[in-house]
Design an enzyme around this catalytic site. Sequence first.
Site, PDB file in Angstrom:
ATOM      1  N   GLU A 257       0.887  -1.170   0.000  1.00  0.00           N
ATOM      2  CA  GLU A 257       0.000   0.000   0.000  1.00  0.00           C
ATOM      3  C   GLU A 257       0.914   1.206   0.000  1.00  0.00           C
ATOM      4  O   GLU A 257       1.532   1.541   1.010  1.00  0.00           O
ATOM      5  CB  GLU A 257      -0.924  -0.017   1.218  1.00  0.00           C
ATOM      6  CG  GLU A 257      -2.064   0.973   1.121  1.00  0.00           C
ATOM      7  CD  GLU A 257      -1.791   2.258   1.864  1.00  0.00           C
ATOM      8  OE1 GLU A 257      -1.443   3.256   1.179  1.00  0.00           O
ATOM      9  OE2 GLU A 257      -1.917   2.282   3.083  1.00  0.00           O
ATOM     10  N   CYS A 291      -2.102   9.152   2.967  1.00  0.00           N
ATOM     11  CA  CYS A 291      -1.883   8.737   1.581  1.00  0.00           C
ATOM     12  C   CYS A 291      -3.111   8.955   0.710  1.00  0.00           C
ATOM     13  O   CYS A 291      -3.000   9.060  -0.512  1.00  0.00           O
ATOM     14  CB  CYS A 291      -1.433   7.282   1.519  1.00  0.00           C
ATOM     15  SG  CYS A 291      -2.523   6.143   2.393  1.00  0.00           S
TER      16      CYS A 291
END
Length: 487
Positions: A257, A291
Amino acid sequence: MATASDEAEMSTYPDLKLFIGGKWRETPDTLPVVNPATEAELGRLPCARVSDLEEALTAAQKGLEIWRRTSPRARAELIMHAASIMRDRQEEIAQAITAEHGKPLAQARLEVIRGAEFFEWDAGEAMRVYGRVIPSASGSKISVHHHPIGVVAAFSPWNFPMSQPARKIAGALASGCSIILKAAEETPAGAIHIVRAFEEAGLPDGVLNLVFGKPSEISGFLIPQPAIRLVALTGSTVVGRQLTELAAQSDTRVLMELGGHAPVIVCEDTDVQKAAISGAIRKMRNAGQVCTSPTRFFVHERIFDEFAHAFTARAAATVVGNGVDDGVEMGPTANERRIPVLTELVEDAVSKGAELRTGGARLGGKGYFFQPTVLANVPDTARIMQEEPFGPIAILNPVRDLDEAITRANSVDYGLAGYGFTNRADYIDRMIDGVEVGNFSINTLEASLPETPFGGVKASGYGREGGTEGLESYLTTRNVWYSTEIV
């Protein structure tokens, strides 16, 4: 001289130790953990030596043999017990997160609950790892089985001290794997509290191990080891590529990720004020160190001026300060090295013609604070149009129509999260089909829940965490073919 608030902070901050084979330990090499709002040292964090990593690997292999044979229901019950302990300690954990990370206490409290929810969801999924029986024309019996992949080496970042480690640990333990977690050195308390909860819940020794130290040394030792069967990382795209290359040398599976640079498409039919204000509030959450943070706003030219005015006014009004103080909406950046990076990105954009609507500089003399910042009419040649700022900076640009917005949204290597504001069904369909991201949200800036699969496309990673897909990376699939006769 220590103040009363300093003493209260120290009383709630945990002892910093490694956890290997069911035992807490210290090492002679340590790193300081610093409060980013005050620059005061909270404690010294022990760094793992090669001998510690060797012992962690041995412990994880032993723990795996116990845990993989533990029934899914028993695993689920223990995970739920640990999650309950975390919920009971919400305030203590939140205080520690705010001290080491700087985020407002209200956000830290929510993070503790979100971390517990990850464990609770995956505990339920542990009992729903179903195989299947495949009919065969030959009369053979064919079935599909799922098994724990093995020992997991996991790496979590500093921006969410508890919920990021929780994702990795929850997936591994629910699947029957053991795990060695390398948590962030700057924000270790969340992971330590998770381990404490599992220790008290009765997790067998070696199933969960926690180490800290120089990231390249730990990854360089662990990833090539034959016993490591999955590398799980939340981090930057640069680091993700490095670890993926290292894992490929030993054919080890990866779950990545990675970075994002989230676009927000604001169509002309939306409620301009609501979209602008919600965008400004969410952009400054966690000081933009997310993010999935909404960053590149592509706003229809007919509503651009109104949107930019409302967005800038709300961003400028953001209450910045120490996360323990009442009313604070945004704390400091988590570390000092972010300040020059953010400053350079702003200066580069302005030098190339961008308009600085508010902010753009360090705030205050003590602590790692940066002003909530809004840049408008930013040219594509500016670095920030391609580089994830990972800070409290928003980019507002006008577009002629939805086609241009989608094209510009897809103009970066990243594809983690994207957002759209509209009430038109045809616009919704076009954005869902056209925007290249792993997570797309409409009329909301929420990108992830425990029950939804989370992950990216393009340079934003591989695999998914959460949802019914969340355990897939932690499992192997085995085809079993049983013939009633020898053929």
